[in-house]
Design a protein around this motif. Structure first.
Motif, PDB file in Angstrom:
ATOM      1  N   GLN A  12     -21.293  30.083 -88.574  1.00  0.00           N
ATOM      2  CA  GLN A  12     -21.922  30.143 -89.869  1.00  0.00           C
ATOM      3  C   GLN A  12     -21.415  31.100 -90.770  1.00  0.00           C
ATOM      4  O   GLN A  12     -21.180  30.888 -91.886  1.00  0.00           O
ATOM      5  CB  GLN A  12     -23.409  29.923 -89.640  1.00  0.00           C
ATOM      6  N   SER A  37     -24.955  31.352 -76.949  1.00  0.00           N
ATOM      7  CA  SER A  37     -24.853  30.294 -77.822  1.00  0.00           C
ATOM      8  C   SER A  37     -25.288  30.510 -79.336  1.00  0.00           C
ATOM      9  O   SER A  37     -24.629  30.111 -80.274  1.00  0.00           O
ATOM     10  CB  SER A  37     -25.903  29.053 -77.383  1.00  0.00           C
ATOM     11  N   THR A  91     -21.665  18.828 -81.665  1.00  0.00           N
ATOM     12  CA  THR A  91     -22.585  19.413 -80.824  1.00  0.00           C
ATOM     13  C   THR A  91     -23.623  18.472 -80.032  1.00  0.00           C
ATOM     14  O   THR A  91     -24.087  17.499 -80.623  1.00  0.00           O
ATOM     15  CB  THR A  91     -23.176  20.881 -81.400  1.00  0.00           C
ATOM     16  N   SER A 122     -28.591  24.568 -82.050  1.00  0.00           N
ATOM     17  CA  SER A 122     -27.667  24.682 -83.152  1.00  0.00           C
ATOM     18  C   SER A 122     -28.144  23.740 -84.463  1.00  0.00           C
ATOM     19  O   SER A 122     -28.018  24.107 -85.514  1.00  0.00           O
ATOM     20  CB  SER A 122     -26.516  23.990 -82.729  1.00  0.00           C
ATOM     21  N   ASN A 130     -20.898  25.397 -77.829  1.00  0.00           N
ATOM     22  CA  ASN A 130     -21.907  26.230 -77.179  1.00  0.00           C
ATOM     23  C   ASN A 130     -22.044  25.739 -75.556  1.00  0.00           C
ATOM     24  O   ASN A 130     -22.900  26.261 -74.728  1.00  0.00           O
ATOM     25  CB  ASN A 130     -23.405  25.815 -77.629  1.00  0.00           C
ATOM     26  N   ASP A 135     -26.276  20.641 -78.751  1.00  0.00           N
ATOM     27  CA  ASP A 135     -27.061  21.725 -78.632  1.00  0.00           C
ATOM     28  C   ASP A 135     -28.176  21.703 -79.757  1.00  0.00           C
ATOM     29  O   ASP A 135     -28.014  21.984 -80.896  1.00  0.00           O
ATOM     30  CB  ASP A 135     -26.512  23.056 -78.655  1.00  0.00           C
ATOM     31  N   ASP A 151     -23.186  30.395 -82.542  1.00  0.00           N
ATOM     32  CA  ASP A 151     -23.475  29.679 -83.550  1.00  0.00           C
ATOM     33  C   ASP A 151     -23.540  30.491 -85.017  1.00  0.00           C
ATOM     34  O   ASP A 151     -23.010  30.161 -86.102  1.00  0.00           O
ATOM     35  CB  ASP A 151     -24.951  29.074 -83.442  1.00  0.00           C
TER      36      ASP A 151
END
Lengths: 246, 253
Positions: free
Chosen positions: B181, B173, B195, B200, B165, B197, B177
């Protein structure tokens, strides 16, 4: 100590470079691409420099031969010898070390700092073999042709200079380039150019591949690569001349 | 599944990883979080084989990397997809050539088959009609999607993402994500994401490992991270007032 380490790392790099390519078809494509990038795109600058250097050598020789006892055909002879022995192989290779060397270092260095080389390694690709070997093959195969082109255009440049300035007669120049023609000198020049081509491909590759940091370091590596490639060419030139001509 | 036991790695006498144990399961998205300098990138690069561990054991699918011969290691690398922080797309290749690159290197597919697969994965990452563009002509988010497409084009068993991200706006972002996934679940991939983030962490962290000073400080899920009283985790994850409030609301509920 740093120099010894660098030489060691350079040799280890070459060991990884000279492996069997993972996919011949892709390798062949890469070689042709490198011939285009490193060789064909250099034809213009090589032709331009050779032509004018040939002209300058002929004019300078003519201007320095004011003794009437010395035959005028010496101008053609001197131009031919200078072009074949040194200018086409060493001088042109020094120019290419600057042009191509900085290109190789900056392209590999950028690939390193933007993790493109890591991406190749993660995929299981021998990045040195994939990136550097095509450059070596391309330069070693193609640069002798550039040298032949440089010889031809240099001698032609001398002739054009003579005709344009009226400093010497056409037939004197042509007689000069014909006398004592020794093919072994062309062979010597081509051998030298192949060795220099190898240095032009590998030394900048070493500096680019192992660069650490960012864009500033890539720029600094390019400068170092050009300097060291030229140094290596000059030193190798001395030893090759000793070995091949004496 | 990836299993790691007591992994250590140092550089010039400084120990960066000081013995980390972890298990990353198939079909799940695992996140590695921690402050800058905590050893996340070194950890990821060691898992990928870009750094050799000084000590410890890494096993992929029950086979330790130390026991693998050259061919097995090469095969393993072909089972790994990686999304780099800066995308690491090859500048001189178009989007199509970038995504096709692993197929050309490692498969014997025809050009038609490769093109079909490339178009399929590009469609999967919602990036159609950009095949002939060069990376420099794409936005950051688009480059990330091309990188994901390149990483999954060979149907890898393991997917690693280093800060996927970074440099993206919050909306992109979330798209990235969710994409990672979804792909992880669809293809039953073992996904490990490095990460910073926090969004996330809250959204896709089926398993979260918090690294601090080269050690695993905490491990749990995105739900556990709201409840944890581990001071280091709380200080790191809830350093912003917004996330402090989010946590308060979550715990109150």
């Amino acid at each position: 100590m740093t120099y010894i380490k660098s030489i060691g790392a350079y040799v280890i790099m070459l060991k990884s470079v000279f492996r069997r390519p993972q996919k011949i078809k892709i390798f062949r494509e890469a070689v042709f691409k490198e011939i285009d990038d490193l060789g064909v795109k250099s034809i213009g600058i090589v032709a331009f420099i050779s032509f004018f250097i040939g002209g300058v050598v002929a004019i300078q020789t003519a201007l320095n031969l004011d003794d009437p006892i010395i035959p005028k055909d010496l101008i053609g002879f001197a131009t031919k010898r200078s072009m074949i022995l040194e200018f086409s192989s060493t001088f042109i290779m020094v120019i290419l070390a600057g042009k191509v060397g900085s290109y190789i270092t900056s392209s590999l260095g950028t690939m390193r700092v933007t993790e493109q080389i890591d991406a190749l390694e993660v995929m299981g690709i021998n990045s040195l073999n994939y990136l550097v070997l095509p450059k070596i093959i391309a330069t070693v195969l193609f640069y002798p042709f550039l040298v032949l082109l440089a010889m031809t255009l240099g001698i032609l440049g001398g002739w054009v200079a003579g005709v344009a300035t009226g400093l010497f007669e056409q037939h004197d120049y042509i007689t000069g380039i014909r006398i004592e023609f020794d093919p072994s000198l062309i062979r010597y020049s081509l051998i030298k150019s192949s060795v220099f081509a190898f240095l032009i491909a590998t030394v900048p590759s070493y500096f680019g591949y192992y660069v650490k940091g960012g864009s500033l370091e890539v720029g600094s590596a390019s400068t170092k690569a050009v300097v060291w490639t030229i140094v290596m060419i000059i030193i190798t030139n001395y030893f090759l001349t000793q070995m091949l001509l004496s | 599944m990836i299993e790691i036991k007591g992994i250590k790695k140092g550089f010039n006498g400084t120990e960066v990883l000081k013995g980390i144990d972890a298990v990353f399961e198939s079909g799940k998205t695992s996140l590695i979080i921690g402050q800058s300098g905590s050893g996340k990138t070194v950890f990821l690069k060691t898992l990928l084989g870009l750094h050799l561990p000084d000590d410890g054991m890494i096993s992929y699918g029950g086979i330790t990397t130390a026991s693998m011969d050259t061919n097995a290691k090469r095969q393993l690398k072909q089972d790994i997809g990686m999304v780099f922080q800066g995308s690491a797309l090859f500048d001189s290749l178009t989007v199509e050539e970038n995504v096709m690159f692993p197929l050309k290197m490692f498969t014997k597919q025809t050009k038609k088959e490769m093109l079909e697969r490339v178009n399929f994965v590009l469609n999967r990452v919602n990036l159609t009609n950009n095949n002939q563009k060069f990376p420099a002509e794409l936005s950051g988010g688009m480059q990330k999607r091309v990188a994901i497409a390149r990483a999954i084009v060979t149907n890898p068993k393991y997917l690693f993402c280093d800060e996927p991200n970074s440099g993206l706006d919050p909306r992109t972002s979330i798209v990235i994500d969710n994409l990672i996934q979804e792909i992880t679940e669809e293809c039953n991939i073992t996904t490990v994401i490095n990460t910073h983030d926090m969004n996330s962490v809250m959204e896709i962290g089926e398993k979260i490992i918090f690294l601090q000073k080269g050690l695993k400080e905490w491990e749990g899920t995105s739900k556990d991270i709201f409840k944890t009283d581990n001071e280091a985790v709380v200080n790191f994850v809830y350093s912003s007032n917004l996330f402090k409030k989010v946590r308060k609301v979550y715990l109150a509920e």
